[in-house]
Design a protein around this motif. Sequence first.
Motif, mmCIF file in Angstrom:
data_model
loop_
_atom_site.group_PDB
_atom_site.id
_atom_site.type_symbol
_atom_site.label_atom_id
_atom_site.label_comp_id
_atom_site.label_asym_id
_atom_site.label_seq_id
_atom_site.Cartn_x
_atom_site.Cartn_y
_atom_site.Cartn_z
ATOM 1 N N ALA A 123 0.852 -1.193 0.000
ATOM 2 C CA ALA A 123 0.000 0.000 0.000
ATOM 3 C C ALA A 123 0.889 1.244 0.000
ATOM 4 N N VAL A 124 1.558 1.444 -1.133
ATOM 5 C CA VAL A 124 2.481 2.581 -1.261
ATOM 6 C C VAL A 124 2.155 3.348 -2.543
ATOM 7 N N ALA A 162 7.902 -0.240 -7.549
ATOM 8 C CA ALA A 162 8.987 -1.002 -8.171
ATOM 9 C C ALA A 162 10.147 -1.217 -7.195
ATOM 10 N N SER A 163 10.562 -0.151 -6.509
ATOM 11 C CA SER A 163 11.723 -0.287 -5.624
ATOM 12 C C SER A 163 11.385 -1.139 -4.404
ATOM 13 N N LEU A 164 10.163 -0.981 -3.875
ATOM 14 C CA LEU A 164 9.773 -1.809 -2.725
ATOM 15 C C LEU A 164 9.715 -3.282 -3.134
ATOM 16 N N PRO A 189 3.616 -6.017 -9.927
ATOM 17 C CA PRO A 189 4.928 -5.882 -9.286
ATOM 18 C C PRO A 189 5.876 -7.023 -9.673
ATOM 19 N N ILE A 190 7.164 -6.712 -9.745
ATOM 20 C CA ILE A 190 8.188 -7.696 -10.118
ATOM 21 C C ILE A 190 9.243 -7.770 -9.029
#
Lengths: 219, 219
Positions: free
Chosen positions: B28-29, B35-37, B58-59
């Motif tokens: 929940a960002v 991507a960075s998380l 997300p990857i």
Amino acid sequence: MALAKSLDASCISDISAINTEADLYVLAVSDDAIASLSQKLPPLHGLVVHTSASAPLPIGSFNHSGVLYPLQTMQAHRNIQFNNVPLFIETNSDVQTKRLRQFAGQLSAKVIVADQLTRMRYHLAAVFASNFTNHLYSIAFELLAANGLTPELLHPLMLETALKAVENNPEDSQTGPAIRGDVKTIEAHLDLLDKRPDLQQLYEDFTNLIHQYYLKHNE
Amino acid sequence: MALAKSLDASCISDISAINTEADLYVLAVSDDAIASLSQKLPPLHGLVVHTSASAPLPIGSFNHSGVLYPLQTMQAHRNIQFNNVPLFIETNSDVQTKRLRQFAGQLSAKVIVADQLTRMRYHLAAVFASNFTNHLYSIAFELLAANGLTPELLHPLMLETALKAVENNPEDSQTGPAIRGDVKTIEAHLDLLDKRPDLQQLYEDFTNLIHQYYLKHNE
């Protein structure tokens, strides 16, 4: 008409049916029709008011004239909770203002004496907060329907947006890509609008207005 | 966080506190942080979803990825009735979509499988119906406050406008000087905005959009 019934008043659309002994006459007609209708009225002792924000006091064969302007969007088929609708009143004498205030107080808990300029300022604000808002809903619905999607899925969002702005205030309630400065999403949205340059323009204008507003208010 | 509690889930803001045995991870960002998380997450067997309309799946060091996008305006301090909020879901496998649908169904009665383009179209419509609408409220409040008037008097109008558009539909709910073609009032309003050319422009654009819309739809 429902209102007339609840007040033991009568609602007429034929001027020859007028009761010349009434205390109050409400000309519930469009702005453009007020002047000509006022002229057609027989001599009257009661107070004659219209319901427009912008029109001056009615002029005709009567001494007592005034305004009873409700700050609400109204359509024939809607039942409105009237007791919290702001009613702006004005008349041409203190005695009549006192009487009109008494009458208006039976309809709503919020009665405000206001001159023409003040009424117009409220009306202008109402155009932004209600008429333009409603057209944004129409645009949103049209964009979804044009792609075979379901406009009704916006209902909870529309209600929560209004409720949040009322319970907190709109300035603190702003969310979305414009206030976040989310350029990637803004550009993607403008791409989706490539067949609608008019809505692209509106989207860009709002994005700029929101950006400027929060720059100024966070200074 | 309230949501996490009601679901017997845990809400963490420190990545080292992650439970690697969970079935579902909700990132929940903001869009930019997804991507960075995702890259920073340890190897996970559970399904990893973000909550964005526009971002791709997300990857990271996980096989199961997806999206859980709620069509609602949300701020930390508001308690939202969640069970009618549309939840748009997507994952990278049928099995995971079935599992995510089951989970989402515990939160809301409206769960819709939707790809990225569809989510973006709903998000775009939401920007018009909610973000821009809220800014119109801000403009209306600012115009009244600037003249020492009372913005809160608009509250019943704001709520009725949203309710009417939901119960009927916005196209049939339009009122105001633009749809009436009330040129006199429109000009008076533009005069009142003479110190705000930006809002004059917005007023004129909406007036034209409304005019064009009803010309087209009444053909």
